[in-house]
Design a protein around this motif. Structure first.
Motif, mmCIF file in Angstrom:
data_model
loop_
_atom_site.group_PDB
_atom_site.id
_atom_site.type_symbol
_atom_site.label_atom_id
_atom_site.label_comp_id
_atom_site.label_asym_id
_atom_site.label_seq_id
_atom_site.Cartn_x
_atom_site.Cartn_y
_atom_site.Cartn_z
ATOM 1 N N VAL A 109 44.500 73.361 -40.921
ATOM 2 C CA VAL A 109 44.494 72.649 -39.643
ATOM 3 C C VAL A 109 45.908 72.737 -39.080
ATOM 4 N N GLU A 110 46.062 73.349 -37.931
ATOM 5 C CA GLU A 110 47.371 73.576 -37.339
ATOM 6 C C GLU A 110 47.504 72.780 -36.041
ATOM 7 N N ALA A 111 48.650 72.117 -35.896
ATOM 8 C CA ALA A 111 48.958 71.358 -34.680
ATOM 9 C C ALA A 111 50.296 71.841 -34.145
ATOM 10 N N GLN A 112 50.324 72.264 -32.907
ATOM 11 C CA GLN A 112 51.542 72.721 -32.259
ATOM 12 C C GLN A 112 51.840 71.805 -31.080
ATOM 13 N N CYS A 113 52.908 71.023 -31.232
ATOM 14 C CA CYS A 113 53.282 70.076 -30.191
ATOM 15 C C CYS A 113 54.742 69.695 -30.419
ATOM 16 N N GLN A 114 55.311 68.996 -29.459
ATOM 17 C CA GLN A 114 56.690 68.560 -29.594
ATOM 18 C C GLN A 114 56.839 67.413 -30.590
ATOM 19 N N ARG A 115 55.830 66.577 -30.714
ATOM 20 C CA ARG A 115 55.918 65.419 -31.596
ATOM 21 C C ARG A 115 54.511 65.027 -32.030
ATOM 22 N N LEU A 116 54.332 64.855 -33.340
ATOM 23 C CA LEU A 116 53.046 64.471 -33.913
ATOM 24 C C LEU A 116 53.138 63.027 -34.400
ATOM 25 N N GLU A 117 52.213 62.188 -33.948
ATOM 26 C CA GLU A 117 52.222 60.779 -34.305
ATOM 27 C C GLU A 117 50.853 60.379 -34.847
ATOM 28 N N VAL A 118 50.863 59.556 -35.888
ATOM 29 C CA VAL A 118 49.649 59.001 -36.471
ATOM 30 C C VAL A 118 49.785 57.484 -36.440
ATOM 31 N N TRP A 119 48.831 56.810 -35.782
ATOM 32 C CA TRP A 119 48.870 55.359 -35.618
ATOM 33 C C TRP A 119 47.801 54.714 -36.493
ATOM 34 N N SER A 120 47.935 53.436 -36.685
ATOM 35 C CA SER A 120 46.968 52.677 -37.465
ATOM 36 C C SER A 120 45.655 52.554 -36.704
ATOM 37 N N LYS A 121 44.658 51.975 -37.348
ATOM 38 C CA LYS A 121 43.337 51.855 -36.734
ATOM 39 C C LYS A 121 43.378 51.021 -35.464
ATOM 40 N N GLY A 122 44.142 49.960 -35.483
ATOM 41 C CA GLY A 122 44.239 49.117 -34.298
ATOM 42 C C GLY A 122 45.175 49.653 -33.237
ATOM 43 N N GLY A 123 45.959 50.692 -33.578
ATOM 44 C CA GLY A 123 46.885 51.272 -32.627
ATOM 45 C C GLY A 123 48.144 50.460 -32.410
ATOM 46 N N ASP A 124 48.437 49.517 -33.312
ATOM 47 C CA ASP A 124 49.621 48.672 -33.147
ATOM 48 C C ASP A 124 50.762 49.041 -34.085
#
Length: 274
Positions: A109-124
């Protein structure tokens, strides 16, 4: 004379009658009737076209329902995208330039972007961040369950390395050196078990400005060479149980049988071969 006048009047009246009859025109009859509408092969062609259009609409609706059923398109289930090779999602800006790409393939699985972010389920809460300069994990615990542990090609900076309960923690460099540095000190402790530091070749403890403190109820240095101190160098006592720790000028430590005075010799055979 009066008779001539009368004749002239009669002739004029007859001419008038004849002229009136000649001017009387008859209206054409409306016996011819022209039918309005489609008849014959035109009517049958129109009905066939309408029937074909109805069948096409029914087939199109059936195919749409079948595709929605196969692809799981519904308000209650998740969206599933399937492909024999890969699935690629592209993001472009207003100028049409590619700004982000996510590719899910059979091998990676390849992701090409300037910044990769992973947030919690609630998004907080931000859990994981990766860019060209660094990778940041903000979770309270990062666990590696592989049998070979975690392998780092370069330096690692972390405030704490801790093993799970009832499991051993092992820091190992099979072919190179293992270096731990900190401006205010490095603490290595085992609260409920032994602490073992071993090396295939040399193990060096060095302090450039401070001291090395070994603080324990019992300090054992196993495997030290045993020096011999007797009146005759050919006599070796096998009944001695108390030994003295001696240090050679090179820094090598060895044991020597304890006597009333020190038995350490700077010119001992152990020191000569060190």
């Amino acid at each position: 004379m009066y008779e001539n006048v009368c004749v002239c009047f009669q002739i004029t009246q007859e001419q008038f009658i004849l002229a009136s009859q000649s001017l009387h025109l008859q209206r054409p009859g409306c016996d011819a009737v022209y039918p309005v509408g489609l008849y014959g092969w035109r009517k049958r062609g129109l009905y066939f076209f309408l029937l074909l259009l109805l069948v096409t609409m029914i087939v199109n609706l059936a195919l749409t329902v079948w595709i929605m059923k196969v692809m799981n398109f519904s308000v209650d289930s998740m969206l599933v995208l399937q492909s024999e090779k890969n699935v690629t999602l592209n993001v472009r800006n207003e100028q049409g330039q590619l700004t982000g790409q996510l590719t899910v393939g059979p091998e990676a699985v390849e992701a090409q972007c300037q910044r990769l972010e992973v947030w919690s389920k609630g998004g907080d809460k931000l859990l994981f961040t990766a860019d060209e300069e660094e990778v940041i994990m903000t979770t309270e615990k990062f666990t590696v369950t592989g049998s070979e542990g975690a392998v780092f090609g370069h330096s690692v900076e972390t405030p704490l390395i801790q093993a799970r309960a009832s499991e051993d923690l092992k820091l190992e460099s099979p072919t190179r050196t293992l270096t731990m540095e900190a401006p205010r000190g490095v603490e290595v402790s085992a609260a409920t078990g032994p602490l073992k530091v071993s090396g295939r070749k040399d193990l060096q403890l060095e302090s450039t400005e401070g001291e090395i403190l070994l603080d324990a109820n019992t300090i054992q240095l196993g495997g030290l060479p045993l020096g011999v101190y007797t009146a005759s160098p050919h006599q070796v006592s096998q009944q001695e149980e108390v030994y003295e720790v001696c240090v050679c000028p090179s820094g090598k430590i060895y044991l020597s049988p304890a006597e009333s005075s020190s038995t350490c010799q700077a010119m001992s055979n152990i020191c000569l071969w060190s």
